[in-house]
Structures are given as C-alpha cells and as structure tokens.
Design a protein around this motif. Structure first.
Motif, PDB file in Angstrom:
ATOM      1  N   THR A  71       0.830  -1.211   0.000  1.00 42.09           N
ATOM      2  CA  THR A  71       0.000   0.000   0.000  1.00 42.09           C
ATOM      3  C   THR A  71       0.858   1.251   0.000  1.00 42.09           C
ATOM      4  O   THR A  71       0.544   2.236  -0.694  1.00 42.09           O
ATOM      5  CB  THR A  71      -0.943  -0.004   1.216  1.00 42.09           C
ATOM      6  OG1 THR A  71      -1.863  -1.100   1.090  1.00 42.09           O
ATOM      7  CG2 THR A  71      -1.738   1.292   1.302  1.00 42.09           C
ATOM      8  N   PHE A 126     -10.111   2.223  -2.680  1.00 43.54           N
ATOM      9  CA  PHE A 126      -9.629   1.654  -1.426  1.00 43.54           C
ATOM     10  C   PHE A 126     -10.289   0.312  -1.110  1.00 43.54           C
ATOM     11  O   PHE A 126     -11.295  -0.074  -1.696  1.00 43.54           O
ATOM     12  CB  PHE A 126      -9.870   2.630  -0.270  1.00 43.54           C
ATOM     13  CG  PHE A 126      -9.073   3.900  -0.380  1.00 43.54           C
ATOM     14  CD1 PHE A 126      -7.737   3.929  -0.036  1.00 43.54           C
ATOM     15  CD2 PHE A 126      -9.671   5.066  -0.844  1.00 43.54           C
ATOM     16  CE1 PHE A 126      -7.000   5.098  -0.141  1.00 43.54           C
ATOM     17  CE2 PHE A 126      -8.947   6.235  -0.957  1.00 43.54           C
ATOM     18  CZ  PHE A 126      -7.606   6.255  -0.602  1.00 43.54           C
ATOM     19  N   GLN A 127      -9.701  -0.374  -0.106  1.00 40.72           N
ATOM     20  CA  GLN A 127     -10.147  -1.702   0.296  1.00 40.72           C
ATOM     21  C   GLN A 127     -11.563  -1.706   0.859  1.00 40.72           C
ATOM     22  O   GLN A 127     -12.372  -2.553   0.501  1.00 40.72           O
ATOM     23  CB  GLN A 127      -9.180  -2.262   1.342  1.00 40.72           C
ATOM     24  CG  GLN A 127      -9.588  -3.610   1.921  1.00 40.72           C
ATOM     25  CD  GLN A 127      -8.550  -4.143   2.891  1.00 40.72           C
ATOM     26  OE1 GLN A 127      -7.509  -3.539   3.097  1.00 40.72           O
ATOM     27  NE2 GLN A 127      -8.828  -5.282   3.490  1.00 40.72           N
ATOM     28  N   ASP A 151      -6.428  -0.771  -4.242  1.00 42.68           N
ATOM     29  CA  ASP A 151      -5.850  -1.291  -3.004  1.00 42.68           C
ATOM     30  C   ASP A 151      -6.811  -2.284  -2.343  1.00 42.68           C
ATOM     31  O   ASP A 151      -7.758  -1.887  -1.664  1.00 42.68           O
ATOM     32  CB  ASP A 151      -5.533  -0.133  -2.048  1.00 42.68           C
ATOM     33  CG  ASP A 151      -4.727  -0.585  -0.839  1.00 42.68           C
ATOM     34  OD1 ASP A 151      -4.343  -1.766  -0.781  1.00 42.68           O
ATOM     35  OD2 ASP A 151      -4.485   0.249   0.058  1.00 42.68           O
TER      36      ASP A 151
END
Length: 545
Positions: A325, A367-368, A449
């Motif tokens: 990351t 994002f995750q 990510d």
C-alpha cells in the motif's frame, strides 16, 4: 458417530420499522462430535444469524425465534434460562468472530481478556489463570507469549489478534467451536496458519466445529461436510467432496461458478508508458527521547522499481507490512518518497500539492473498504460528483448529475441509486460506487488497493469482470494491490512480489504463477487457498470469462 448438536426447523425473524423480516426459515442441521461442518453462502444468507442462534446471542427482543429447536447433547437451548445459557457459553460452546479488533476490548490487555474466561468458568485465581493463559497462547502459536500478556490488541497484527481470539475460545476446551469467517481479512500465509491451527486443535481437543464462511477454498481445505445457505434457507448439504464436485441445487452451482478466474485481456503491443519509478524509497523515521531524535528508519519501501503501461495491470502481492500500500501511495504522491516518479513523461517527484492538483484527476485510487472510504453523510451523487466539482468547475449541476448517471450505468448500477446513502447499499454496490467515483474523472492510472478482499466470491467475480471491461474500454493502467492470489491471477498481466519493502520476484503473471523462483513466492503460492475447486467441479466461471 455421536450427534453433538441438532438444529430442527429453526426460524429467526427481526422486528424493523417496516415490519417483521424473516432472516432464517426451516433450517435443519446436525453436527457430530469431532466433525467440522461448513455453513456457506453469500452475505445476507443467514449464516451468522444461524451461528448466533446456537448460544442464543441474537439481539433480543429485536430478534426472535417464531419456531425451532436447538439441542446440545440433547439439552434444549431454545428458550433456556439465562443461568443455563451462561454456563454453556464459553464453556461447552465458544465462538470466534470475523474481526478480532472489534471483538477484543481495546482497553484490556491480552492476559486479562484470556484470563477473564478462566476466572469466570473455572474459578481460577490470578496466578493459575496467568499460567493457563500462557499455555493457551503457546498452544495457538503466538510468538513470545509471555511478552504478549501485557500487550493491548492494537499492538498486535491481525494474525496475532486472531490467535488471541482462538485462545479465548479454547480456554475451557469447548465441545463446539463456532468460527465465523475466521480468515476473511487475513493474508494468505496467515490464513493457512490459522486454518492449520484450527484443524490441529480440533483433533487434539476432540471438539466439533461449525465453520461459517463464503470462501469455498476454506471449505475444501478443512471441512468434513458442507451446508449451503441462501435467503435464509439451507438448500443443499452433504460431504464436501459430493457437494463441490457434484452440486445439485442451482444456487450451489452459482456459488461454485462465481470463483474469480479466467485471465485479463492481452496488453496492447507497444502500449505507451503511463508511470514508472526507479529505486523508490519510503523511509519513516523512528524517534526517541525527549528531543525526539531519529535513531533509525522503518524502510516501508526500499529501492523498488516498477512501471505500468496503458491497458496493463501490474499486480503487487505480499503479506501485511510488506510495503504494498505504501508503494501505491508513493506513486500517487500521497506520501513522501525519494526516487523518480515519472507520470506521462514528467518526473513529478518533488512537485508541491498546487502543481499536482491538475494531475489528480488523471491518477485515482480505489480503497479496500468502500464503507470506510465513502462519507456516510453524502449521497451517492455527491460522492461520485465531488471530483467533477473540483476538477471541472464550469460544469452545471444538471451536467454533473447526468455525468453521475452515466458513471453509475457504466459500473452496472441504476442511475436512480444516486440519491441513496452508503448504508442503503450492499458491499458490492458500495464498491461499484467507489469505482465510479474514480472513473468519472477519466483517469489514466488507478491504484486498486485490496478492492475485493471484503466481498463475497460472486461479488468479487463481478468486480473483476467490471475492472476488466473498464480497462479494455478506456485503456487504463492499473496497479492492483492484493493478497488474494485467485483475484491477482484473474486480473494482472505482470506481477511484483514484495517482502519487507523490497521486490523479491517479478515477471509476467502467468510465468510467476507457473514457476515461482524465490522461496518466499513459493510459500505465498503454497499458502493460497485451493484453486482447484471450480476446475474439479467442471463448471464454467460465471461473469469472468
């Protein structure tokens, strides 16, 4: 075998402002002593509600049982008195929850939390509880167990916290262990360790296990039997081999076919370079003393070289803390780094935020956790359109709303959803909104990510398919960060393997998967959950061809 747990005609309903919602209906299950039964299904299928019903941990009176029976060793638990249930909970039945950080008390040390179970159920004194806690922490393979007694949950890694949860669950050697998604958010190597540990402890202690999961790789690896659940009903159950290789119910076939698979479209020959870096470093200082002098550095990224071309996906894999990351954030110029970052032919290293602003719409990130990255107070239209308000100030409200509608349609969502709030959407819908937010600006480089790690298998397959379509249509360059090898193989052209901030192996994705050279890469591949489930079943892979 002797039957340990019997569930008959179980029903669970919830009282809501709009009326009563039936979450589970007509569920029948039986678990024998020493057996592992996997309960599988997508989010909202009723798996966790069924698991919580066994020790009677549902949020009463909001939840209630219109009918049904739950018997442990022939003793009825449904409607049992609270003193009876307190004796059973944590003693004869224990539970491991999906997210240990949420389940462990952040204000209490590891030693206190594990010892509390021993003091309550076994009446042990402080010294005896401490010694038994040490035994348990060593039993679950926690390194330096004695030094961890006074540690707080936030001072442990995800895998270490999960081991503490297992130690608490096993403290009184229960007859039945309920494990609710125990490996979902963990790296593949940690997943393998936790699964191996659970199997070993089940054999050693002779306990039965109810494993609640949506991951068929986990089922194939550790379960004896499997029950498939959808919309509150168990539609199929039997031995793991029989159900996975010869499924009878359409939903089971759909679930198996939804494993992410296939391969990305070939990268265009001679594609232009979008972003590249050489010997990139991100070092975070470690300071000590009153004057906070720097005594060392955390080398999060330590001399990494990488490049991404138009229409290409570069996968980055490695365990937590490997620097994946941080590498993505450094390439986006969101953390300080040293080394050239060349974006569309310009070295943007050292550029100030004002100079970078015009480039921001051309480089984006997904994002995750879509729920954590979407503002709960903003509508879908406001979330997706916010970037246009910054980068295209001349656009009118009507034009922005039309652009949002088009972006939603492109990611497979109804334009009417733009007036909803994030909590009104499913996990897969929220992730599609996060993708639409990035894509509406027509970026040329996107960092993804862990965008699928918290999603069901079928939703993972849908997101992988969506990302492939968007890449083929717009020739976007992706940097795809993940620990899920199935998804990485399905989406990536080139693969970078990171460990402790360094690249230990890289190459075309198919070559690295077929013949990994480094021991660390081989360990990652070996730890990846069984990829043969879909192939063995002889079924097509839906949505990811």
């Amino acid at each position: 075998m002797t039957t340990l747990l019997e569930i008959s005609d179980l029903a669970v309903s919830f009282r809501t402002p709009d009326g009563v919602v039936e979450a589970v209906r007509h569920a029948d299950l039986a678990i024998d002593k020493g057996e592992t039964l996997a309960l599988v299904g997508e989010s909202g299928s009723g798996k966790t509600v069924t698991g919580l019903s066994i020790p009677q941990l549902l949020p009463y009176p909001t939840a209630f049982h219109p009918r049904g029976s739950i018997r442990l060793h022939g003793e009825e638990l449904m409607g049992a008195a609270e003193p009876v249930l307190r004796r059973i909970r944590g003693d004869r039945i224990s539970m491991i929850f999906q997210e240990p950080m949420s389940s462990l008390n952040p204000l209490h040390t590891v030693g206190r939390q594990v010892g509390e179970t021993l003091r309550l159920h076994q009446g042990l004194g402080n010294n005896a509880a401490r010694n038994r806690t040490l035994e348990l922490l060593r039993l679950v393979g926690l390194d330096n167990a004695e030094s961890r007694l006074n540690a707080y949950p936030h001072q442990l890694s995800g895998g270490q916290r999960q081991r503490v949860m297992i130690a608490m669950a096993l403290a009184n050697e229960p007859d039945l262990l309920i494990a609710d998604e125990p490996t979902t958010a963990l790296d593949v190597t940690i997943q393998a360790q936790i699964l191996e540990l659970l199997c070993e402890l089940r054999t050693r202690l002779g306990m039965a296990m109810l494993l609640i999961t949506h991951d068929l790789g986990v089922v194939a690896r550790v379960a004896d039997r499997v029950a498939v659940m959808t919309q509150g009903e168990i539609v199929e159950q039997g031995s793991v081999d029989a159900v996975l290789k010869n499924p009878k119910h359409p939903y089971t076939k759909h679930l198996i076919a939804s494993e992410p698979g296939g391969a990305p479209s070939p990268c265009p020959p001679g594609a232009a370079m979008v972003l590249e870096t050489r010997d990139l470093k991100v070092h975070f200082p470690i300071t000590r003393g009153i004057l906070r002098r720097t005594v060392d550095y955390v080398r999060a990224v330590d001399g990494v070289s990488a490049s991404v071309r138009r229409g290409q996906t570069v996968g980055v894999v490695g365990e937590s803390g490997s620097g994946k990351t941080t590498l993505g954030l450094a390439l986006l110029r969101l953390v300080e780094s040293s080394g050239p970052v060349v974006f569309l032919g310009q070295d943007i290293q050292g550029w100030r935020s004002k100079a970078l602003r015009p480039l921001r719409q051309r480089m984006q990130v997904v994002f995750q956790d879509p729920y954590g990255s979407l503002s709960p107070r903003m509508t879908v239209a406001e979330i997706i359109g916010e970037g246009l308000e910054v980068h295209a100030p001349a656009m009118t409200r009507t034009e922005i709303r039309a652009a949002v509608s088009a972006a939603l349609a492109e990611v497979g969502l109804e334009p009417a959803m733009q007036d909803r709030l994030p909590h009104e959407l499913s996990g897969g819908q929220r992730q599609r909104v996060a993708v639409a937010r990035a894509m509406i600006l027509k970026p040329e480089f996107v960092v993804l990510d862990e965008p699928t790690s918290a999603l069901d298998m079928s939703v993972q397959a849908q997101i992988v398919s969506l990302l492939r379509e968007l890449q083929a249509k717009h020739q976007i360059a992706f940097l795809f960060i993940s620990h899920d090898m199935k998804v990485v193989r399905a989406l990536s052209h080139y693969l970078i393997v990171m460990r402790a901030g360094k690249v230990v192996e890289e190459g075309p994705c198919t070559e690295v998967f077929a013949a990994p050279k480094e021991a660390y890469t081989k360990a990652l591949m070996a730890a990846a959950l069984d990829l043969a489930v879909v192939e063995d079943a002889g079924l097509p892979q839906a949505g990811v061809q």
